[in-house]
Write an enzyme that holds these catalytic residues in place. Sequence first.
Site, PDB file in Angstrom:
ATOM      1  CB  ALA A 115      -0.931  -0.101   1.286  1.00 52.00           C
ATOM      2  CE1 TYR A 146       1.538   7.053   5.385  1.00 56.95           C
ATOM      3  CE2 TYR A 146       1.217   8.507   3.639  1.00 56.95           C
ATOM      4  CZ  TYR A 146       0.885   7.569   4.366  1.00 56.95           C
ATOM      5  OH  TYR A 146      -0.036   6.615   3.832  1.00 56.95           O
TER       6      TYR A 146
END
Length: 312
Positions: A115, A146
């Site tokens: 993902a 991130y």
Amino acid sequence: MARIVITGGAGFLGSHLCDLLLGRGDEVVAIDNLSTGDISNIEHLFGRKEFTFSPRDVSDFIWVPGDVDVVMHFASPASPVDYLEKPIQTLKVGSLGTHNSLGLAKEKGAKFFIASTSEVYGDPHVHPQTEDYWGNVNPVGPRGVYDEAKRFSEAITMAYHRYHGLDTRIVRIFNTYGPRMRANDGRVVSNFIVQALRGEPLTIYGDGTQTRSFCYVDDEVNGLIALLDSDENDPVNIGNPNEFTVKELADIVVETTGSSSTVEMHPLPTDDPTQRRPDITRARKILGWEPQIQLREGVARTVDYFKTVVDH
Ligand code: UDP
């Protein structure tokens, strides 16, 4: 029927994936350390013999007994609020967690699915974003934890594909919303809906002219499964290409809820992308997939969900 390991299986997307895969007859092993996931997302699956839950941190070594056909790595904080609060965990699960998940897939001879995210494009200079755009990411900014973790996860996935011949899939997920987002998740759709239901002001960051393109969760997971079932090893964008400003989203939420909430301006977070919209030409062509549920309909369904879980 396949036996599928889903890391982050108790999370927002992970738990919807568990439902969809079990619904089509697959067996699912969900792994989650419940850092941002929630047991209530998968409780309804307990007791089904095709479903196993393993409460573990995939940033540590992971092992699953028995045959495994697919490993899907979905574990990670995904809301900016969460990954800014858990920067090291975010970097670890995107790097060490991806490495461990790849190692499991390699050992089992399983397909691997990562993902990834539209955040790999950063604050994009190419609009809408095509998969061949390399992005504009600040590696040392607060969002870098991130963005760079996910960029690393794509790089190591391709390395396992090229070097070890692993059969891999890379999805770049654009803003997704719907039931099972946490009320305090911090992302814009859940924030606005919860604020509107409680009659509190909607918190617009910046001047509200920044754009996002919001995909309803059912559309998103259908796209993920279509990619899983395809032969495509290169990254594919899965998202809804209809683009809205944050201010437009606030208006839609107020209209849908019939709320008397006003809006309140707050400072724009550092490195907040000014625009985001997926080019889904590849998904349409390769997967025959495109989203079906548009924003007003999806927001209405999400409002119905939040009415059942928040005091208002
Ligand atoms: N945002 C906002 N109010 C909120 C939460 C977010 O205006 O209460 C803005 C945020 O600054 C960003 C957009 O909405 O421009 C989408 O934010 P989100 O956290 O949902 O995800 P992102 O796309 O930034 O990862």
